[in-house]
Design an enzyme around this catalytic site. Sequence first.
Site, PDB file in Angstrom:
ATOM      1  N   ARG A 197       0.810  -1.227   0.000  1.00 51.63           N
ATOM      2  CA  ARG A 197       0.000   0.000   0.000  1.00 51.63           C
ATOM      3  C   ARG A 197       0.844   1.279   0.000  1.00 51.63           C
ATOM      4  O   ARG A 197       0.397   2.326   0.462  1.00 51.63           O
ATOM      5  CB  ARG A 197      -0.966   0.037   1.200  1.00 51.63           C
ATOM      6  CG  ARG A 197      -2.073  -0.999   1.140  1.00 51.63           C
ATOM      7  CD  ARG A 197      -3.037  -0.721  -0.003  1.00 51.63           C
ATOM      8  NE  ARG A 197      -4.200  -1.591   0.030  1.00 51.63           N
ATOM      9  CZ  ARG A 197      -4.271  -2.800  -0.523  1.00 51.63           C
ATOM     10  NH1 ARG A 197      -3.236  -3.300  -1.159  1.00 51.63           N
ATOM     11  NH2 ARG A 197      -5.395  -3.506  -0.459  1.00 51.63           N
ATOM     12  N   SER A 231     -11.422  -0.535   1.795  1.00 51.67           N
ATOM     13  CA  SER A 231     -10.798  -0.761   3.109  1.00 51.67           C
ATOM     14  C   SER A 231     -10.487   0.595   3.721  1.00 51.67           C
ATOM     15  O   SER A 231      -9.778   1.389   3.095  1.00 51.67           O
ATOM     16  CB  SER A 231      -9.478  -1.519   2.970  1.00 51.67           C
ATOM     17  OG  SER A 231      -9.661  -2.764   2.370  1.00 51.67           O
ATOM     18  N   GLU A 261      -6.339   4.077   5.514  1.00 55.01           N
ATOM     19  CA  GLU A 261      -5.819   3.922   4.155  1.00 55.01           C
ATOM     20  C   GLU A 261      -6.132   5.118   3.247  1.00 55.01           C
ATOM     21  O   GLU A 261      -5.306   5.505   2.426  1.00 55.01           O
ATOM     22  CB  GLU A 261      -6.382   2.626   3.551  1.00 55.01           C
ATOM     23  CG  GLU A 261      -5.654   2.194   2.303  1.00 55.01           C
ATOM     24  CD  GLU A 261      -6.317   1.025   1.594  1.00 55.01           C
ATOM     25  OE1 GLU A 261      -5.909  -0.102   1.842  1.00 55.01           O
ATOM     26  OE2 GLU A 261      -7.236   1.254   0.788  1.00 55.01           O
TER      27      GLU A 261
HETATM   28  N1  EPU Z   1     -12.575 -10.622   8.472  1.00 49.20           N
HETATM   29  C1  EPU Z   1     -13.298 -10.410   9.609  1.00 49.20           C
HETATM   30  N2  EPU Z   1     -14.459  -9.699   9.518  1.00 49.20           N
HETATM   31  C2  EPU Z   1     -14.906  -9.207   8.348  1.00 49.20           C
HETATM   32  C3  EPU Z   1     -14.170  -9.441   7.170  1.00 49.20           C
HETATM   33  C4  EPU Z   1     -12.976 -10.137   7.257  1.00 49.20           C
HETATM   34  O1  EPU Z   1     -12.941 -10.849  10.699  1.00 49.20           O
HETATM   35  O2  EPU Z   1     -15.969  -8.534   8.337  1.00 49.20           O
HETATM   36  C5  EPU Z   1     -11.267 -11.336   8.582  1.00 49.20           C
HETATM   37  C6  EPU Z   1     -11.347 -12.782   8.196  1.00 49.20           C
HETATM   38  O3  EPU Z   1     -10.499 -13.510   9.056  1.00 49.20           O
HETATM   39  C7  EPU Z   1     -10.774 -12.807   6.789  1.00 49.20           C
HETATM   40  C8  EPU Z   1      -9.732 -11.712   6.885  1.00 49.20           C
HETATM   41  O4  EPU Z   1     -10.328 -10.727   7.743  1.00 49.20           O
HETATM   42  O5  EPU Z   1     -10.214 -14.016   6.452  1.00 49.20           O
HETATM   43  C9  EPU Z   1      -9.304 -11.078   5.578  1.00 49.20           C
HETATM   44  O6  EPU Z   1     -10.437 -10.559   4.889  1.00 49.20           O
HETATM   45  P1  EPU Z   1     -10.408 -10.320   3.302  1.00 49.20           P
HETATM   46  O7  EPU Z   1      -9.970 -11.568   2.608  1.00 49.20           O
HETATM   47  O8  EPU Z   1     -11.696  -9.746   2.895  1.00 49.20           O
HETATM   48  O9  EPU Z   1      -9.228  -9.288   3.059  1.00 49.20           O
HETATM   49  P2  EPU Z   1      -8.787  -7.967   3.833  1.00 49.20           P
HETATM   50  O10 EPU Z   1      -7.441  -8.230   4.391  1.00 49.20           O
HETATM   51  O11 EPU Z   1      -9.813  -7.469   4.764  1.00 49.20           O
HETATM   52  C10 EPU Z   1      -7.503  -6.947   1.782  1.00 49.20           C
HETATM   53  C11 EPU Z   1      -7.382  -5.612   1.127  1.00 49.20           C
HETATM   54  C12 EPU Z   1      -8.555  -5.360   0.189  1.00 49.20           C
HETATM   55  C13 EPU Z   1      -8.573  -6.474  -0.840  1.00 49.20           C
HETATM   56  C14 EPU Z   1      -8.691  -7.822  -0.109  1.00 49.20           C
HETATM   57  C15 EPU Z   1      -8.620  -8.999  -1.053  1.00 49.20           C
HETATM   58  C16 EPU Z   1      -6.171  -4.179   2.650  1.00 49.20           C
HETATM   59  C17 EPU Z   1      -6.270  -3.059   3.624  1.00 49.20           C
HETATM   60  N3  EPU Z   1      -7.331  -4.568   2.135  1.00 49.20           N
HETATM   61  O12 EPU Z   1      -8.653  -6.918   2.624  1.00 49.20           O
HETATM   62  O13 EPU Z   1      -8.330  -4.147  -0.485  1.00 49.20           O
HETATM   63  O14 EPU Z   1      -9.643  -6.323  -1.756  1.00 49.20           O
HETATM   64  O15 EPU Z   1      -7.600  -7.961   0.815  1.00 49.20           O
HETATM   65  O16 EPU Z   1      -7.322  -9.173  -1.487  1.00 49.20           O
HETATM   66  O17 EPU Z   1      -5.084  -4.655   2.364  1.00 49.20           O
HETATM   67  C18 EPU Z   1      -8.802  -1.797  -0.365  1.00 49.20           C
HETATM   68  O18 EPU Z   1      -7.598  -1.618  -0.165  1.00 49.20           O
HETATM   69  O19 EPU Z   1      -9.618  -0.823  -0.448  1.00 49.20           O
HETATM   70  C19 EPU Z   1      -9.307  -3.149  -0.504  1.00 49.20           C
HETATM   71  C20 EPU Z   1     -10.595  -3.411  -0.639  1.00 49.20           C
END
Ligand code: EPU
Length: 351
Positions: free
Chosen positions: A166, A241, A343
């Site tokens: 990021r 995010s 972010e």
């Molecule tokens: N989770 C929760 N509660 C929720 C959602 C998720 O506890 O409501 C936990 C779960 O354990 C899940 C983990 O968080 O396995 C990860 O969730 P997710 O796979 O949705 O990915 P993320 O880490 O929350 C990141 C990026 C997103 C990107 C996704 C998919 C960042 C800050 N965010 O989200 O990017 O789409 O991975 O690769 O790195 C963005 O930057 O705007 C964005 C949407």
Amino acid sequence: MFAIEENVPLAEFTTFRIGGKARFFMQATNETEIIKSLEFAERNNLKVFILGGGSNVLISDEGFDGLVLQIALKGISTFAENDRTVFVTAQAGEDWDEFVAFCVEKNLQGVECLSGIPGFVGGTPVQNVGAYGQEVSESIVSVRVFDRQTKEIKKLINSECGFAYRTSIFNSTEKNRYIILAVTYALKFGGEPKVVYADLKKHFADRKPNLKEMRQAVCEIRADKAMLVRQGGADAQSAGSFFKNPIVSAEKFAEIENNAENLGLENVPSYKIDGQNVKIPAAWLIENAGFRKGFIKGNVGLSTKHTLAITNRGQATAKEILNLMEEIQKNVKDRFGIVLKPEPVFVGFEK
Ligand code: EPU
């Protein structure tokens, strides 16, 4: 005709649909307009904010007391380097997802996991946009920029951009120096899509998808998490995010796990970054600090499908978003000892 507008409401230029007026506003559709706008700002001693697709910004209710310059340069060109690698150059104002669709349609591999992300091409190098196991830094060859310091147009190659999670020089060491005009990506003709992210592995089981299937799958998964801005509905007005996923040392992680166990929480999710550090999903920290999906406070809330997105549920102000941000930061800090970093880019909050 070159004409700078005055007192332009900015909310409609952002996916949050929040923000006051820009004192001056210019939508530049060619490089000359960009340079002339910057000269105007310099003559009038105005601060400048560079706007792209508005998908990762929070603009204050007071707006921006300077010039907002939206980079609206359009055009995509392709150049076959050899029969495997194709260089694709997109102007900064191209819609990112339309660009991804174009590449997938042409059977070019390298950006398909980044389907369904809102915003413009020019914003993608700034925070090294990444999702589902892919980051733009993996395919960017060079970035065409206007250097506000030397007043020249330059080409920065990938290694000069300082890409990491990021981040890049554009949002850190050289913040505000370069205006991104176009980005060149090296894509693989007929390349196989990358199935590394857990959600995708689950989706495809053992099957090897083609690029179109990958794009389709990513869009479906994003829609299930209400991270597909164009889908509309109560969750749509957000900046994706809101927080970065914190990266902590193995020692700090062991401490957090211990602490979590004492709180009755099992299995803190994490991803190994390298030998020393792990990334923890901020969404999990937020949820386990007491904010459930669909949490509502006045006009703001959390997405009903993902706790990492703060949403404007109607007439929200930037102030309300900030208040919820601070409340989340406080609770996560009190419970897990981690300070979540936002972010989005904050605009017009200097006072
Ligand atoms: N989770 C929760 N509660 C929720 C959602 C998720 O506890 O409501 C936990 C779960 O354990 C899940 C983990 O968080 O396995 C990860 O969730 P997710 O796979 O949705 O990915 P993320 O880490 O929350 C990141 C990026 C997103 C990107 C996704 C998919 C960042 C800050 N965010 O989200 O990017 O789409 O991975 O690769 O790195 C963005 O930057 O705007 C964005 C949407």
